[in-house]
Design an enzyme around this catalytic site. Structure first.
Site, PDB file in Angstrom:
ATOM      1  N   GLU A 139     -22.682  44.990 -52.050  1.00 34.03           N
ATOM      2  CA  GLU A 139     -21.780  45.877 -51.291  1.00 34.03           C
ATOM      3  C   GLU A 139     -21.941  45.752 -49.777  1.00 34.03           C
ATOM      4  OE1 GLU A 139     -21.213  49.560 -54.333  1.00 34.03           O
ATOM      5  OE2 GLU A 139     -23.140  49.510 -53.330  1.00 34.03           O
TER       6      GLU A 139
HETATM    7  C1  ACM Z   1     -24.835  48.273 -57.072  1.00 30.14           C
HETATM    8  O1  ACM Z   1     -24.548  49.086 -57.956  1.00 30.14           O
HETATM    9  N1  ACM Z   1     -24.378  48.423 -55.839  1.00 30.14           N
HETATM   10  C2  ACM Z   1     -25.689  47.113 -57.347  1.00 30.14           C
END
Ligand code: ACM
Length: 492
Positions: free
Chosen positions: A306
């Site tokens: 992310e």
């Molecule tokens: C995640 O759930 N951002 C690895």
């Protein structure tokens, strides 16, 4: 007399052959280890099964039989069972544990513990002893990577909490504890070269919780406690995103040189290291170097998920360099699925969680894949709408849903030979106490442990659910909180 049972073992062993008769365990039953590799298993047996006296190997040997004995030996270990495999032969006068090494002995003792009645607890063996049904068991895992992740960044959990969770993992033969040590809301590990990371970055937590950070001695103790249980700690520092706590502690890590304000919310994707600047790599090298020295396991996890606030091309360049930094410290780098978009440049483990495309790209580059599909293994998801904590962005995950999937067929086009195993992450935005952690893990973690350990052909939901129901007495005796998930008849 208390009597154990053969039909409650989780995860299901490769083979359980009942035999006539019973072994009679008493306070005089002796334990003898013929092999040094069994010493942690003997300690576990004394601590978690019964505080039995020692015998010399000779006294407990084949030709000289004390009233009853438990013998651990690597003689005649079957190499085909691998480093984690074991045999357990329960005869009327003797229990023989045969394993090729440290972990196999430990898993054998965990099985033996489950064969004992749950009432046989810390109080010791009752005066009239305990009966254990005779049997021959042989066992070995399907996958070498069987893990759980605890997010200690969103909320901090004490070393005692982490060790307690590790006992739970080991009870179900899980062998990896992935600690998510850093995130936007907190930095949880002392780094001596940059003390502000922990002293400043460790003070915050989601919703203004108390925060905290592990000293290096704390982490060493966690790692050693886990090692004695057959569990390897995989430490994660999440970069280049999920770094607000680091950027709040060390302003010079930001591109503009300004410290970021502390963050206690739950949004993601807004923070980034300054990946264009050389100083970032010097800092990362310091952090990885200290973590590598603190953790004897083969792996260091760099996150990489992310990273929406990092330019996509710069992200890929950063990942390639960061993975090499880990290798330069003698470890194999691990990252979340997203890193598969970058050139991996050498041995790498990629942890799939959502998007199959970078995972497939990583596999095509030769990476080993750990499967954490969010719709099966994300244990921060509620069981159902009545679960008091947890989130629902992936939908509810009942115990049956956590159980009823085949890792080898979970991603279309993924070569099953690339799969190292599975891991169940517990993110803790909504979870702040040990009891809440336990209620989210139990009983879904035992379900995932069986997915990871037991061959697909041998797994069957109703068999699992029936065996699992036999564990509630054990959880209660051990003071473990659990969820009466209505998907499991016998627990609801
Ligand atoms: C995640 O759930 N951002 C690895």
């Amino acid at each position: 007399m208390l009597t154990g049972r053969l039909d409650a073992v989780v995860p299901l062993p490769l083979e359980v052959l009942p035999a006539p008769g019973q072994f009679h365990l008493t306070a005089a039953t002796t334990v003898a280890a013929v092999d040094d590799a069994a010493s942690d298993a003997v300690a576990l047996l004394r601590r978690r099964v019964a505080p039995l006296p020692s015998a010399t190997a000779a006294a407990a040997g084949r030709h000289d039989r004390p009233p009853s004995s438990i013998v651990l030996t690597s003689d005649e270990a079957d190499p085909a069972l691998g480093p984690e495999g074991y045999r357990l032969r329960i005869g009327t006068e003797r229990i023989e544990v045969v394993a090729g090494g440290h972990d196999g002995f430990l898993w054998a003792v965990q099985t033996l513990r489950q064969l004992m009645p749950p009432e046989l607890g810390d109080a010791g063996v009752p005066p009239d002893g305990v009966a254990v049904p005779c049997a021959s068991i042989h066992d070995a895992p399907r996958y070498p990577w069987r893990g759980a992740m605890l997010d200690v960044a969103r909320h901090f959990f004490s070393p005692a909490d982490v060790c307690s969770v590790t006992e739970l993992l080991a009870a179900y033969k899980l062998n990896r504890l992935h600690l998510h040590l850093t995130d936007d809301q907190g930095w949880r590990i002392e780094v001596r070269a940059h003390p502000e990371l922990a002293t400043v970055g460790g003070q915050t937590a989601v919703d203004g919780g108390p925060g905290g950070a592990y000293t290096q001695a704390d982490l060493t103790a966690i790692v050693e406690h886990a090692r004695r249980l057959g569990v390897t700690v995989v430490p994660e520092v999440d970069v280049p995103g999920h770094t607000n706590a680091a950027l709040s502690a060390l302003g010079w890590l930001s591109c503009d040189g300004e410290p970021r304000p502390p963050y206690t919310g739950t949004h993601v994707g807004f923070s980034s290291l300054c990946v264009e600047e050389e100083r970032t790599y010097g800092w990362l090298d310091d952090v990885i170097g200290e973590l590598a020295a603190l953790t004897p396991g083969a792996w260091i996890h760099l996150g990489g998920d992310e990273s929406a606030a990092t330019d996509a091309e710069a992200y890929r360049g950063f990942v390639t360099r960061a993975l090499d930094l880990v290798r330069a410290h003698g470890k194999v780098p691990v990252g979340w699925g997203e890193i598969g978009a970058a050139e991996l440049g050498g041995p790498t483990v990629v942890q799939h969680w959502f998007d199959p495309r970078p995972t497939l790209a990583a596999a095509a580059q030769g990476a080993g894949i750990v499967l954490s599909p969010a719709d099966r293994t994300y244990l921060d998801q509620k069981y159902d709408e009545s679960t008091p904590v947890g989130v629902t962005w992936m939908g509810a995950i009942t115990t049956e849903r956590a159980y009823a999937w085949d890792p080898a067929r979970s991603i279309e086009g993924l070569d099953p030979d690339r799969i190292l195993g599975i891991e169940a992450p517990l993110w803790t935005e909504t979870i702040s106490t040990r009891a809440e952690v336990e209620r989210m893990l139990v009983p879904r973690l035992p379900a995932l442990a069986e997915v990871a350990w037991t061959s697909e052909a041998s797994r069957e939901w109703r068999s699992f659910a029936a065996r699992l129901a036999g564990h509630r007495g054990r959880w209660d005796a051990d003071g473990i909180a659990w969820t009466a998930d209505p998907s499991v008849a016998g627990l609801a």
